[in-house]
Every structure is written in C-alpha cells, then in structure tokens.
Design an enzyme around this catalytic site. Structure first.
Site, mmCIF file in Angstrom:
data_model
loop_
_atom_site.group_PDB
_atom_site.id
_atom_site.type_symbol
_atom_site.label_atom_id
_atom_site.label_comp_id
_atom_site.label_asym_id
_atom_site.label_seq_id
_atom_site.Cartn_x
_atom_site.Cartn_y
_atom_site.Cartn_z
ATOM 1 N N LYS A 1 -2.514 5.875 -4.423
ATOM 2 C CA LYS A 1 -3.626 6.796 -3.975
ATOM 3 C C LYS A 1 -3.207 8.309 -4.804
ATOM 4 O O LYS A 1 -2.198 8.726 -4.817
ATOM 5 C CB LYS A 1 -3.760 7.037 -2.621
ATOM 6 C CG LYS A 1 -3.561 5.648 -1.709
ATOM 7 C CD LYS A 1 -3.917 6.017 -0.183
ATOM 8 C CE LYS A 1 -3.516 4.854 0.489
ATOM 9 N NZ LYS A 1 -2.168 4.589 1.060
ATOM 10 N N HIS B 1 -7.515 9.816 -2.091
ATOM 11 C CA HIS B 1 -6.744 9.821 -0.482
ATOM 12 C C HIS B 1 -7.629 10.267 0.522
ATOM 13 O O HIS B 1 -7.861 9.617 1.483
ATOM 14 C CB HIS B 1 -5.405 10.129 -0.754
ATOM 15 C CG HIS B 1 -4.290 9.710 0.071
ATOM 16 N ND1 HIS B 1 -2.941 9.863 -0.133
ATOM 17 C CD2 HIS B 1 -4.632 9.440 1.553
ATOM 18 C CE1 HIS B 1 -2.403 9.214 0.843
ATOM 19 N NE2 HIS B 1 -3.317 8.889 1.817
ATOM 20 N N ASP C 1 0.777 -1.101 -0.226
ATOM 21 C CA ASP C 1 0.097 -0.218 0.037
ATOM 22 C C ASP C 1 0.878 1.244 -0.160
ATOM 23 O O ASP C 1 1.580 1.552 1.120
ATOM 24 C CB ASP C 1 -1.011 -0.128 1.233
ATOM 25 C CG ASP C 1 -1.756 1.309 1.278
ATOM 26 O OD1 ASP C 1 -2.865 1.081 0.795
ATOM 27 O OD2 ASP C 1 -1.419 2.309 1.919
ATOM 28 N N TYR D 1 3.337 9.555 -0.445
ATOM 29 C CA TYR D 1 4.467 9.105 0.123
ATOM 30 C C TYR D 1 5.884 9.238 -0.354
ATOM 31 O O TYR D 1 6.777 8.954 0.195
ATOM 32 C CB TYR D 1 4.267 7.554 0.449
ATOM 33 C CG TYR D 1 2.925 7.149 1.341
ATOM 34 C CD1 TYR D 1 2.104 8.313 1.565
ATOM 35 C CD2 TYR D 1 2.499 5.858 1.203
ATOM 36 C CE1 TYR D 1 0.686 7.874 2.335
ATOM 37 C CE2 TYR D 1 1.378 5.562 1.681
ATOM 38 C CZ TYR D 1 0.535 6.566 2.355
ATOM 39 O OH TYR D 1 -0.624 6.323 3.160
HETATM 40 N N1 LIG Z 1 -5.129 6.444 3.632
HETATM 41 C C1 LIG Z 1 -4.604 7.302 4.669
HETATM 42 O O1 LIG Z 1 -4.984 8.293 4.905
HETATM 43 C C2 LIG Z 1 -3.545 6.433 5.174
HETATM 44 C C3 LIG Z 1 -2.814 7.334 6.541
HETATM 45 C C4 LIG Z 1 -2.010 6.796 7.268
HETATM 46 C C5 LIG Z 1 -1.336 5.280 6.907
HETATM 47 N N2 LIG Z 1 -1.984 4.636 5.893
HETATM 48 C C6 LIG Z 1 -1.470 3.399 5.230
HETATM 49 O O2 LIG Z 1 -1.491 2.531 6.481
HETATM 50 C C7 LIG Z 1 -0.317 1.863 6.660
HETATM 51 C C8 LIG Z 1 0.101 1.514 8.328
HETATM 52 O O3 LIG Z 1 -0.352 2.775 8.949
HETATM 53 P P1 LIG Z 1 1.080 3.328 9.502
HETATM 54 O O4 LIG Z 1 2.236 3.272 8.811
HETATM 55 O O5 LIG Z 1 0.646 4.957 9.941
HETATM 56 O O6 LIG Z 1 0.855 2.870 11.037
HETATM 57 P P2 LIG Z 1 1.166 1.323 11.819
HETATM 58 O O7 LIG Z 1 1.244 0.384 10.813
HETATM 59 O O8 LIG Z 1 -0.051 1.529 12.556
HETATM 60 O O9 LIG Z 1 2.306 1.823 12.673
HETATM 61 C C9 LIG Z 1 3.780 1.833 12.393
HETATM 62 C C10 LIG Z 1 4.626 2.170 13.626
HETATM 63 O O10 LIG Z 1 4.588 1.081 14.474
HETATM 64 C C11 LIG Z 1 6.024 0.315 14.363
HETATM 65 N N3 LIG Z 1 5.618 -0.885 14.395
HETATM 66 C C12 LIG Z 1 5.399 -1.562 13.142
HETATM 67 N N4 LIG Z 1 5.476 -3.028 13.705
HETATM 68 C C13 LIG Z 1 5.728 -3.206 15.056
HETATM 69 C C14 LIG Z 1 6.052 -4.291 16.106
HETATM 70 N N5 LIG Z 1 5.785 -5.448 15.583
HETATM 71 N N6 LIG Z 1 6.321 -4.003 17.360
HETATM 72 C C15 LIG Z 1 6.506 -2.425 17.641
HETATM 73 N N7 LIG Z 1 6.432 -1.677 16.823
HETATM 74 C C16 LIG Z 1 5.953 -1.862 15.370
HETATM 75 C C17 LIG Z 1 6.476 1.046 13.411
HETATM 76 O O11 LIG Z 1 8.011 1.344 13.516
HETATM 77 P P3 LIG Z 1 9.252 0.931 12.663
HETATM 78 O O12 LIG Z 1 8.989 1.376 11.270
HETATM 79 O O13 LIG Z 1 10.440 1.819 13.265
HETATM 80 O O14 LIG Z 1 9.605 -0.519 13.001
HETATM 81 C C18 LIG Z 1 5.981 2.326 13.140
HETATM 82 O O15 LIG Z 1 6.477 3.349 14.051
HETATM 83 C C19 LIG Z 1 0.563 3.089 6.056
HETATM 84 O O16 LIG Z 1 1.967 2.848 5.907
HETATM 85 C C20 LIG Z 1 -0.223 3.434 4.908
HETATM 86 O O17 LIG Z 1 0.059 2.637 3.916
HETATM 87 C C21 LIG Z 1 -2.974 5.318 5.147
#
Ligand SMILES: NC(=O)c1ccc[n+]([C@@H]2O[C@H](COP(=O)([O-])OP(=O)(O)OC[C@H]3O[C@@H](n4cnc5c(N)ncnc54)[C@H](OP(=O)(O)O)[C@@H]3O)[C@@H](O)[C@H]2O)c1
Length: 281
Positions: A76, A109, A46, A51
């Site tokens: 997106k 988005h 994704d 990004y």
């Molecule tokens: N459509 C939208 O508006 C929107 C907005 C935000 C996100 N998204 C999508 O959703 C995806 C995921 O959301 P997100 O990146 O915001 O947050 P997330 O996946 O909820 O959390 C990522 C964070 O958690 C940490 N983490 C990951 N696995 C872990 C584990 N096993 N143990 C401890 N910490 C862990 C990562 O650290 P490290 O990387 O340092 O390991 C990072 O700081 C995004 O990458 C994107 O593709 C979409």
C-alpha cells in the site's frame, strides 16, 4: 485441510480469500512469522510501505523456496506519497524493498480527505499507470467510504479491484459492503479479529464451544462465509496455524446472523473521514 477459496476480482485476476497480515510485526520478527505462515499453507501476504517490513516479507517468500507466482502479495502507498511524483517514487521503492518486479495488488492506504486538498483522484490515476505497466497486477483502495468511491467512479477509468476496510463482528460495515457489491469491488476486512477484542464475546465463545473450534476460528469463518477477504495477523506460531484451520467446518446461517447482530459500529482504528494519515495504520 480443504483448500483456500479464490475470489475473482473485477479484472479477472484471482486472490486467495484468506491470507496473512503483517501490520505491527517488527522487521526483526517478520521473516520468521511469514515463513511460518507460508509453511502452514498461507499464500497471500498483506503488507504496506508504512509497516516498515516489505523487505522482510520479500525475503521470507524467497527463502521459502516457493515460486513468486505462488504467493499473492499486496502492498500500500504511504500516506506521505499521494502526489503523483511521490507516488511513483514510493511504488518504485516498494518493489525494490520487496525485491520483486510486480505486486499482485497495490492500494491507496487511506483517502486522506483532509490532506492534499482532498485529491485522491490524481493519486488513483497514478496507480492506474502502475496497473497499465503491469507492475501492479491489480489496484485498489483502502478505507474508502462510498462517497470517495463515487468520485473515482465518476472521474477515473479503472474501478478499484478491492476496498480494504476495517470489519469485525463489532463493526460489520454492511452499508459500505453493499455499495462495493453493487459496483463489483471485492471487500477485504482488516483487523478481522478486532485486534483480539471480539474473542471474549459470549456469543462467539458459545458458538466456539458448540462447534469445537476456537473463538478466532469462529470469527474468521464468519468473515469467509460473508464472502469477504481476510488476513489475520499473529506472531505466535500456534495461532498462525490455528487461524488457517477454518476450512473443515461451517457455521449455520443462524450462527452467521447471531455474530452479525453483535455490530455496535465500534472502530479500533481511525475514522476514514477524519484521519489525516500522520500515524501509521
Ligand atoms: N488498510 C488498513 O488501514 C489496515 C489497518 C490495520 C490492519 N490492516 C491489515 O489487516 C491485518 C490484520 O489486522 P490487525 O493486525 O490489525 O488485527 P487482527 O488480525 O484483527 O488481530 C491481531 C491481534 O490478534 C491476536 N491474535 C491473532 N490470532 C489470534 C488467535 N488465534 N487467538 C488469540 N489472539 C489472536 C494477535 O496477537 P499475536 O500477534 O500476539 O499472536 C494480535 O494481537 C494487518 O496485519 C494488516 O495487514 C490494514
């Protein structure tokens, strides 16, 4: 490892229920992170124009040696490109950056109700063109509230295949999820770990200790058992492997309920009704 389930979208296309998100992964780190994910078994990535790492996602897929058809790729539309001609140019640029002639899924988005005169309908009609051309195998939206979805339902032809919204144990979004279920729109949960904020929760930690899994695995498993599509982000190889290792155990119905009860309607990201899209998300 038991295999990742597929979800069938409302147009018959399938999407792996579990994938890899690349928001806030620096372009210089993206090829390595995506390659680690693909080696660990992820088959769904994704990304988004905003990004800034679409080119590196495409490069990682090519360098993995996997066939293009084996990996589900979502991107997106930039918040700066909602007007139809700008959206057409932006979609061309996304395909060019990825190096592919199609994406599996392309999303608006953000609805941006305070910009472009609140007109996300003509933006959606432009995505319908990409779908009819076959350059987007499915189209959907992100951060749409039921009132935005209702407008698309009343004024356009194609029902969004997905709505990608923020969901975590602290923001369960059961009203939006119920609306989507009623209208055959699959739900994708962004920031499924609350960007890490939910991992210290005592209830999550208690269930993790009892099941012999980590807090992140428990939370991701909770999303899977609720039926949502998830794609956690990590740049840490061990976490990338840890996060996909959730298909060999099940939470009880009571565990799922206990985690759902943690809801406090707490967002980590912007409010879709107010966000004007000036900052990437
Ligand atoms: N459509 C939208 O508006 C929107 C907005 C935000 C996100 N998204 C999508 O959703 C995806 C995921 O959301 P997100 O990146 O915001 O947050 P997330 O996946 O909820 O959390 C990522 C964070 O958690 C940490 N983490 C990951 N696995 C872990 C584990 N096993 N143990 C401890 N910490 C862990 C990562 O650290 P490290 O990387 O340092 O390991 C990072 O700081 C995004 O990458 C994107 O593709 C979409």
């Amino acid at each position: 490892m038991t295999s990742i389930p597929d979800i069938t979208l409302n147009n018959g296309q399938t999407i792996p229920q579990f994938g890899f998100g690349v928001f806030q992964i620096e372009p210089k780190d993206t090829v390595a992170a995506v390659r680690t994910a693909l080696e660990a078994g992820y088959r769904h990535i994704d990304t988004a124009e905003m990004y800034g790492n679409e080119a590196e996602v495409g490069e990682a897929i090519v360098r993995s040696g996997l066939d293009r058809g084996e990996v589900f790729v979502t991107s997106k539309l930039s918040n700066d490109a909602h007007e139809p001609d700008a959206a057409r140019a932006a979609f061309d640029a996304t395909l060019k950056a990825l190096g592919f002639d199609y994406v599996n899924l392309f999303l608006i988005h953000w609805p941006l109700p305070t910009r472009y005169g609140g007109d996300f309908v003509s933006t959606w009609k432009t995505l319908e063109e990409f779908y009819r051309e076959g350059r987007a195998r499915s189209i959907g939206v992100s951060n749409f509230q039921p009132r935005h979805l209702r407008r698309l339902h009343d004024e356009t032809e194609i029902i969004p295949a997905v709505n990608q919204i923020e969901i975590s144990p602290y923001l369960t979004q059961d009203d939006v999820r119920a609306f989507c279920a009623e209208h055959q729109i699959a739900v994708e949960a962004w920031s499924p770990l609350g960007q890490g904020a939910v991992l210290g929760d005592p209830v999550v930690r208690f269930i993790a200790e009892r099941t012999g899994k980590t807090p992140a695995q428990v939370v991701l498993r909770w999303h899977i058992q609720r039926g949502d599509i998830v794609f956690p982000k990590s740049v840490t190889p061990n976490r990338i492997r840890e996060n996909i290792d959730i298909f060999d155990f099940e939470l009880s119905a009571g565990d799922v309920e206990d985690i759902t009860m943690l809801n406090k309607n707490e967002r980590t990201g912007p409010d879709p009704d107010k966000f004007d899209g000036r900052k990437p998300s």
